[in-house]
Every structure is written in C-alpha cells, then in structure tokens.
Scaffold this active site. Structure first.
Site, PDB file in Angstrom:
ATOM      1  N   ASP A   1      -5.585  -5.083  12.516  1.00 58.30           N
ATOM      2  CA  ASP A   1      -6.879  -5.049  11.913  1.00 58.30           C
ATOM      3  C   ASP A   1      -7.138  -6.591  12.163  1.00 58.30           C
ATOM      4  OD1 ASP A   1      -8.902  -4.196   9.893  1.00 58.30           O
ATOM      5  OD2 ASP A   1      -8.133  -5.647   8.727  1.00 58.30           O
TER       6      ASP A   1
ATOM      7  N   ASP B   1      -1.958   1.432  10.616  1.00 59.88           N
ATOM      8  CA  ASP B   1      -2.769   0.204  10.398  1.00 59.88           C
ATOM      9  C   ASP B   1      -1.745  -1.103   9.876  1.00 59.88           C
ATOM     10  OD1 ASP B   1      -5.074  -1.224  10.395  1.00 59.88           O
ATOM     11  OD2 ASP B   1      -6.070   0.728  10.291  1.00 59.88           O
TER      12      ASP B   1
ATOM     13  N   HIS C   1     -14.044   4.497  11.513  1.00 63.94           N
ATOM     14  CA  HIS C   1     -14.553   4.231   9.952  1.00 63.94           C
ATOM     15  C   HIS C   1     -15.630   3.284   9.827  1.00 63.94           C
ATOM     16  CE1 HIS C   1     -11.546   1.554  10.643  1.00 63.94           C
ATOM     17  NE2 HIS C   1     -11.653   0.893   9.550  1.00 63.94           N
TER      18      HIS C   1
HETATM   19  C1  NOJ Z   1     -11.661  -4.129  10.052  1.00 66.79           C
HETATM   20  C2  NOJ Z   1     -11.572  -2.531   9.217  1.00 66.79           C
HETATM   21  O1  NOJ Z   1     -11.836  -1.896  10.303  1.00 66.79           O
HETATM   22  C3  NOJ Z   1     -12.532  -2.453   8.271  1.00 66.79           C
HETATM   23  O2  NOJ Z   1     -12.522  -1.243   7.673  1.00 66.79           O
HETATM   24  C4  NOJ Z   1     -11.915  -3.460   7.117  1.00 66.79           C
HETATM   25  O3  NOJ Z   1     -13.145  -3.460   5.938  1.00 66.79           O
HETATM   26  C5  NOJ Z   1     -12.113  -5.013   7.608  1.00 66.79           C
HETATM   27  N1  NOJ Z   1     -11.422  -5.022   8.989  1.00 66.79           N
HETATM   28  C6  NOJ Z   1     -11.171  -5.724   6.912  1.00 66.79           C
HETATM   29  O4  NOJ Z   1      -9.826  -5.512   6.781  1.00 66.79           O
END
Ligand code: NOJ
Length: 551
Positions: free
Chosen positions: A201, A99, A328
């Site tokens: 992300d 990630d 998730h």
């Molecule tokens: C997307 C991610 O998948 C999520 O889990 C996260 O809280 C937010 N972006 C912020 O990084």
C-alpha cells in the site's frame, strides 16, 4: 531461493473482504464467505487472490488502518478462518497475497500508543514534530483524506504527528532502522505462514525527504511531490528484498501514485536493481478525470489508449506490467469508460481490451459481472472516510452528483450474487447498501446464460492463459488517433492476436489493419454474432472481436 515468476502466468482476483460474501450471518463479508466461493473463483480461471487488509483494525479506512499486524480481525473469522482459506486456496492452486500497509498504522496500534508516551523503543517510530515558535504547522502538506493539514496535534506527547491519510492513520518513520526491522518481521511472519506475496500500500510514500520541505508545485495534495518516490525508497525496498523476500518464491506489487514507466523501471526493471515485481500505476484511471476522480472530465478514449500504450511499449522486454481496470479505490468501469445503456456489450469490451495486454491481469470483485456505480439518495449514506471528508463549495445536489461519479463507495457495495434478498450477499441486513441493480446484474443469472458477461470473462481468462503470444508477444497498436476504436495486436514468430474494440454507442465502420486478412484468422472471442470478415467491417455498439492468426 530461485524465483519462478509464477505470477506472470496467472490471473488474480482482488477481494475487498467486507463486501465479498458474508459466511457467518452477521451482515459483513468474511473469510467463511471466501471459503464458500473458492470454487467459483477457480471456475473463473483465477490463479491468485489479493486480499485487501484482513488484519485487526478499528476500520476508520476499512482496514487500511492496522492496529495489529499479526492477527486477522475477528469480524473476518480470525486467524483460524484465514489458515483454512489459505489451505483451501492452495489445494486449488490459487495463490494468496496480502496487503502490506506500512506507510502508516492505526493510532490504535500499540506502537503509536507507546510512541505518544515516549516509551522506548517506540519514541521515534512515527514522524513527530514540535510546534514552531511562530505557531505554524511543521509544513504545508495536506492530508489526502481530511481536506486540510496532514499534521495533528497530540496533547499527550505535546507534538504534532504526520498523517498523510486520515487523522487515525499515523505515518511511520521508516528512517528509523527499528521500524524497518518491524516491517521485515511482518513480511517473514506471513511468508512463513505460507502466503505468496504482498500488495504494498502507497509504498512509494515511505521515505520522507530530509527536513520535510514544503510543497512548492501542486495546489492540491500538497506534499506528494516531496514524499512520493522519496530519497531512500529504493534502498529500503532493497533491504526488505535481500533480507527477507529473496528467501521465498513470492511476488510483490507496489501501489505507486503518479508513477511513469521510466521511474517504475528503477524499481521493477529486470536486472540487479530490481526491488519489486510490478507496480500499480494510476495513468489508466485518468481517462475521465484530472489526476483524481474528484476532478471529472469527459471520458477520452485517446487518453485511455495512451495510458495503456505507454506502459505496454516502455516496459516491453524491461519490466512486467500489472494490468487492471478496477479496484476498491475507484468507481466502476462500465459506468466510467463503458456504457450503462450498452451494459453487457461494454463490460465485455472492457474485459477483452485489457485481458490480452502483456502483464498480470487483476479482476476486482464484481467486475466479472459488470457491476455499475451506486447512486445513493443522499450523501449521509456514504461510509468511506475519503468521500465523507471531501470538501467542495458545490450546492448539495451537484455535490451528490459529483460523489456518485467519484466516490470509492461505488466499488464497495456488496457483491451481487443473486437477484434475491440482500443480493444473496447475506441472510441478514448487510453492513452497507446493496446496489438495487442486483435485480438484473448478478452472478446467479449470469451463470445460467452462456452469453453473459461472467461467461465472457471465463472465456477471456481461459484464452489468455492458453495462448502463448499473449504472454510475451510484441504490442503493436493501430489507429492510435481514433476516438472510436482501440485496436492492437500481439505478435511473435508463430502467432498474431488481433484485438479490436469499439467504444461507440452506435455502429461504425472499421478498416481492418492492412496486415490482417480476417478470413485467414480464427475468431476466438466476440460479444456479437459475427458474419462479415472483409477489409472493412461494421462494428456495432461496443463490439469487440479477438482473432488469432497462425503464421
Ligand atoms: C491506498 C489504498 O488502496 C486505499 O484504499 C487506502 O485508503 C490508502 N492507500 C491509505 O492506506
């Protein structure tokens, strides 16, 4: 380096490390646990792993708040354990993608600590703004996780900083070339270590518009129409690609809020402007809600079909799809689009429904056994920052029911490996609650049962990989208006694959599309015993059938 596009022939598995498997007996999932389970993943037919963040982090957003981009968190086993996992995965021909979280960093990151003190070269690494003379905030943007403004006052610097997510997740200033250099350094570091790519992300948020204008369109998530797909997004992604990524045979997968196929093609469309390989779109997550899981609606099969159709048709021959139903960030699909009552049947239907579309499928940990939502007794049991900070005016009981339905924590309970102590996730008390349905939904039991959800996934993945028409065949959909069935075929000159799924909890007759004579096809996958093969077939609750025709 020449790209081989290996990702188009593989099925990925997403690991959210804290809850996958505890291997060192401290109650938290880690890389030793992953090492133990690599053969399991291989047996499932997995050819790639996406790791949610493993880096050093204070854990405010379970790792999506990175403090050190170059080291693996000690609680996951540190750098050595990661090297071991990477090697062991590659030995099994399993690719590994990381990630990449570069829209923001943790406020504990050294860059932020120096930036708030105006230590060069970090002064402009983040989006700082002075207080306005009228005392108002710099603009009207909302934080997605705090329930109010995306601006936080920093005493030390005497300015506000922007945080689209939690207060401790400060947005980077990607317009600063030095920040882009940092990103390129991180990419190179992990690629040189041998990783095979990145899931990026909220990458469509990295370019904020000049002057940070107010949101004028939306009453919630204010700001998103301004900073999503911002003015320099393509340019920055192109810089990362040409200066680093092109030197490696890797893959990139961009999380892309609110994106539609046309916009997506400006990033992933085959041709010289392509800067990303696939996007994670959210349309397929909106068949039972309005934009977010927190505004629930009844499940609409028509809406779900429209979402998949939109991407299948509009990307065909032009770009490559990423296929998923769970991750998730969303509650479990059997509880949402399927049925807890017809658990096994609907888990299998959901599997076949997306596994035979065009693109690269991702399976989220626990999805392969049909894990379902978690119903804690009170809201203090939730861990997730988004859930805890969600603000409503609902009375306590109704609020709890909303969280049962919407919270990401339903997808974050430990994987249910056995029906025994702590669901076989850990020897000691786990860091988070185990769903009590581990009693009847777990890997160990399903391994023994040839008709289990797990073995259905195995078979579906195997078929997907071995039948050529699944990779490149045309997508044709039938009965588009039906609220009961999802029926599509994938066709090329040599073969046709017909997928028929029922989303009803009772039996209903289905008229087989006229061009197919089931008697001439081969039934290759189903979740019931099948006897009939006429023009009209009786589909039992959540029945799915997949037929292959040689032409
Ligand atoms: C997307 C991610 O998948 C999520 O889990 C996260 O809280 C937010 N972006 C912020 O990084």
């Amino acid at each position: 380096m020449e790209r081989t596009h290996w990702y188009r022939d593989r099925v990925f598995y997403q690991i959210w490390p804290r809850s996958f498997k505890d291997g060192n007996g401290d109650g938290m999932g880690d890389l030793y646990g992953v090492l133990e389970k690599l053969d399991y993943l291989k047996s499932l037919g997995i050819g790639g792993i996406w790791f949610s963040p493993l880096y050093v982090s204070p854990g405010v957003d379970c790792g999506y708040d990175i403090a050190d981009y170059y080291h693996i968190a000690p609680e996951f086993g540190g750098d050595e354990a990661f090297d071991e996992v990477l090697k062991a995965a590659h030995e099994r021909d399993i690719k590994v993608i990381m990630d990449l979280v570069v829209n923001h960093t943790s406020t504990e990151c050294e860059w932020f600590q120096k930036s708030r003190k105006r230590i060069e070269p970090y002064t402009d690494y983040y989006i700082w703004r002075p207080a306005r003379p009228d005392g108002k905030l710099p603009n009207n943007w909302d934080s997605e996780f705090e329930g109010d403004s995306a601006w936080e006052w920093d005493e030390e610097r005497g300015e506000y900083y922007l945080h689209i997510f939690a207060i401790k997740q400060a947005d980077l200033n990607m317009d600063n070339p030095l920040v882009r250099e940092e990103v390129k350094k991180i990419l190179r570091y992990w690629l040189d270590k041998g990783v095979d790519g990145f899931r990026e992300d909220v990458i469509t948020y990295i370019s904020k518009p000049e002057g940070l204008p107010n949101e004028r369109l939306l009453p919630v998530h204010k700001g998103v129409t301004q900073y999503n797909m911002g003015p320099h997004l393509h340019e920055y992604l192109e810089e990362f690609k040409t200066e680093v990524l092109d030197d490696y045979d890797q893959v990139t997968l961009a999380e892309a809020t609110l994106i539609k196929p046309k916009k997506a093609l400006s990033l992933i469309g085959y041709g010289p402007d392509k800067v990303i390989d696939m996007v994670i779109q959210f349309e397929c997550q909106c068949a039972d809600c309005l934009l977010t899981d927190y505004i629930p609606l009844p499940f609409s099969l028509r809406k779900m079909k429209r979402a998949f159709r939109n991407w299948q048709v509009k990307l065909y021959g032009k770009g490559w799809n990423m296929l998923y139903i769970e991750n998730h960030d969303h509650p479990r699909m059997v509880s949402r689009y399927g049925s807890e009552k017809f658990h096994d049947e609907s888990a299998k239907t959901l599997c076949a429904m997306y596994m035979f579309l065009q693109g690269t499928p991702f399976v989220y940990q626990g999805q392969e056994i049909g894990m379902i939502n978690w119903h804690p007794e009170n809201e203090d049991m939730y861990e997730d920052v988004q859930t805890r900070n969600h603000r409503t005016h609902l009375p306590t009981k109704r609020r709890l029911r909303l969280l049962w339905r919407a919270s990401r924590d339903s997808a974050r309970t430990p994987v249910q490996w056995t029906s025994g102590k702590n669901a076989g996730f850990s020897e000691v008390e786990p860091w988070f609650y185990v769903n009590d349905r581990a009693k009847d939904i777990n890997v160990e039991d399903q391994e023994k049962d040839p008709a289990s959800v797990l073995n259905f996934y195995r078979k579906a993945i195997e078929l997907r990989k071995s039948i050529p028409v699944v990779k490149d065949g045309m997508y044709t959909e039938y009965m588009k208006g039906s609220g009961s069935f999802y029926v599509y075929s994938r066709d090329d000159e040599k073969q046709s694959l017909l997928v028929m799924c029922s989303f009803k909890g009772h039996s209903r007759n289905l008229k087989v599309p006229a061009k197919f004579d089931l008697g001439k096809g081969k039934l290759i996958l189903s979740n019931y015993d099948v006897q009939d093969s006429g023009r009209v077939i009786k589909m039992r609750p959540y029945e799915v059938r997949v037929y292959l025709f040689d032409l």
